[in-house]
Each structure stands twice: as structure tokens, then as C-alpha cells.
Design a protein around this motif. Structure first.
Motif, mmCIF file in Angstrom:
data_model
loop_
_atom_site.group_PDB
_atom_site.id
_atom_site.type_symbol
_atom_site.label_atom_id
_atom_site.label_comp_id
_atom_site.label_asym_id
_atom_site.label_seq_id
_atom_site.Cartn_x
_atom_site.Cartn_y
_atom_site.Cartn_z
ATOM 1 N N GLN A 25 0.850 -1.184 0.000
ATOM 2 C CA GLN A 25 0.000 0.000 0.000
ATOM 3 C C GLN A 25 0.883 1.230 0.000
ATOM 4 O OE1 GLN A 25 -2.630 -0.203 3.338
ATOM 5 N NE2 GLN A 25 -3.776 -1.898 2.518
ATOM 6 N N LEU A 26 0.379 2.288 -0.608
ATOM 7 C CA LEU A 26 1.102 3.550 -0.608
ATOM 8 C C LEU A 26 1.053 4.137 0.786
ATOM 9 C CD1 LEU A 26 -0.245 5.096 -3.910
ATOM 10 C CD2 LEU A 26 2.000 4.141 -3.507
ATOM 11 N N THR A 63 7.444 14.709 -1.039
ATOM 12 C CA THR A 63 7.617 13.264 -0.995
ATOM 13 C C THR A 63 9.075 12.956 -0.680
ATOM 14 O OG1 THR A 63 8.229 12.945 -3.317
ATOM 15 C CG2 THR A 63 5.858 13.040 -2.815
ATOM 16 N N ALA A 119 -1.825 4.122 -8.794
ATOM 17 C CA ALA A 119 -0.433 4.551 -8.770
ATOM 18 C C ALA A 119 0.309 3.874 -9.916
ATOM 19 C CB ALA A 119 0.213 4.175 -7.442
ATOM 20 N N SER A 124 5.811 5.067 -6.817
ATOM 21 C CA SER A 124 4.836 5.102 -5.731
ATOM 22 C C SER A 124 4.784 6.457 -5.029
ATOM 23 C CB SER A 124 5.132 4.016 -4.704
ATOM 24 O OG SER A 124 5.057 2.750 -5.303
ATOM 25 N N TYR A 125 5.931 6.999 -4.677
ATOM 26 C CA TYR A 125 5.955 8.263 -3.951
ATOM 27 C C TYR A 125 5.459 9.413 -4.829
ATOM 28 C CZ TYR A 125 8.556 5.844 -0.318
ATOM 29 O OH TYR A 125 8.930 4.970 0.672
ATOM 30 N N SER A 127 3.469 9.130 -7.383
ATOM 31 C CA SER A 127 2.036 8.905 -7.594
ATOM 32 C C SER A 127 1.232 9.399 -6.401
ATOM 33 C CB SER A 127 1.748 7.418 -7.816
ATOM 34 O OG SER A 127 2.344 6.953 -8.998
ATOM 35 N N GLN A 128 1.686 9.085 -5.194
ATOM 36 C CA GLN A 128 0.965 9.506 -3.987
ATOM 37 C C GLN A 128 0.953 11.029 -3.875
ATOM 38 O OE1 GLN A 128 -0.811 7.582 -2.060
ATOM 39 N NE2 GLN A 128 -1.435 9.211 -0.691
ATOM 40 N N GLU A 132 -2.446 13.417 -3.984
ATOM 41 C CA GLU A 132 -2.770 14.340 -2.892
ATOM 42 C C GLU A 132 -2.894 15.777 -3.393
ATOM 43 O OE1 GLU A 132 -0.377 13.883 0.632
ATOM 44 O OE2 GLU A 132 -0.379 11.706 0.399
#
Length: 143
Positions: A25-26, A63, A119, A124-125, A127-128, A132
């Protein structure tokens, strides 16, 4: 008989090990991302325009690899474009990941008309942070 016991034990151990695994999970918003204060949010929607029309700048999201910030253009309540204002670019690898992930995230956001997008694997980072910042811009647009 002994083989059956060993096979059963081995199978049981495998099933328990698989059930113990958790899906990737992110990180959540409180994990490593720091947000700008609400007063830093800006919007270029003309005053007196219909709700949900204009360009809205999302919060910059820090991030692990750099800041991500997007601006969303909304016309009559529909997301028409997403512009990336900031993205990780400190080195060649960051630039490579951003150049691959950001166009995909942008296309998904326009297609989904929301920040509920998948994502990009390997980013991942980024994408998160994108999701946001996008959500904060959409919140301003009331989309």
C-alpha cells in the motif's frame, strides 16, 4: 503415511505464510508527506464564474524524492486538463520516473474525473504526491 504428514504440514505452512503477507500500500498522508497550509492554496477561477470552472492549484506535497504539485483546469464541473507544476527532478533517475509516470497519471485523472486513480508501478511516492495535490485542487473546484 510419513510422506502424507510431511506434505500436509508443508502445505499448511505455505497457506499460513501466504495469509500472513499483506498487500503493498502507498504511504498514507501522515506517513511522509508534508502539506502546505490551507492559506497557500490558490485559484485562478474568475470571480462570479460558475462553480467548478477555472484553474485550481493543488497543495505542494513533499515526498521522499521531491515536491509534487499540480494545477487542474475545470470547465463546467469537468476536469479538462492537469498541469504538473513541480515534480521530483534531482537526478536522472527522478527525471526518468517522472517523465514516464506523470503523463499516465494525468491521463488517468482526466479519464476518471477524480483523484481516485491507480499509482504507477515504480513511482509510488510520485504517484501519492500527485494524487494528494490533485485532490486538494479538486476540493477547491468543488468537483
Amino acid at each position: 503415511m510419513r510422506r502424507a504428514v510431511l506434505a500436509g504440514t508443508g502445505f499448511s505452512t505455505l497457506v499460513i505464510a501466504l495469509l500472513a503477507l499483506k498487500p503493498h500500500q502507498l504511504p498514507g498522508p501522515d506517513a511522509s508527506a508534508a502539506h502546505a497550509p490551507a492559506s497557500a492554496r490558490t485559484s485562478t477561477a474568475p470571480s462570479g464564474s460558475s462553480a467548478g470552472t477555472g484553474t485550481y492549484t493543488g497543495d505542494p506535497v513533499d515526498t521522499r524524492y521531491g515536491t509534487v504539485q499540480v494545477a487542474v483546469t475545470v470547465t463546467k464541473g469537468k476536469v479538462t486538463s492537469v498541469e504538473v507544476l513541480q515534480a521530483p527532478d534531482q537526478n536522472g533517475r527522478d527525471q526518468q520516473i517522472s517523465s514516464r509516470a506523470l503523463p499516465r497519471l494525468t491521463q488517468e485523472a482526466i479519464t476518471a474525473q477524480s483523484a481516485h486513480i491507480d499509482a504507477v508501478s515504480g513511482a509510488s511516492y510520485t504517484s501519492q504526491g500527485y494524487v494528494e495535490s490533485l485532490q486538494s485542487a479538486l476540493d477547491q473546484a468543488h468537483v
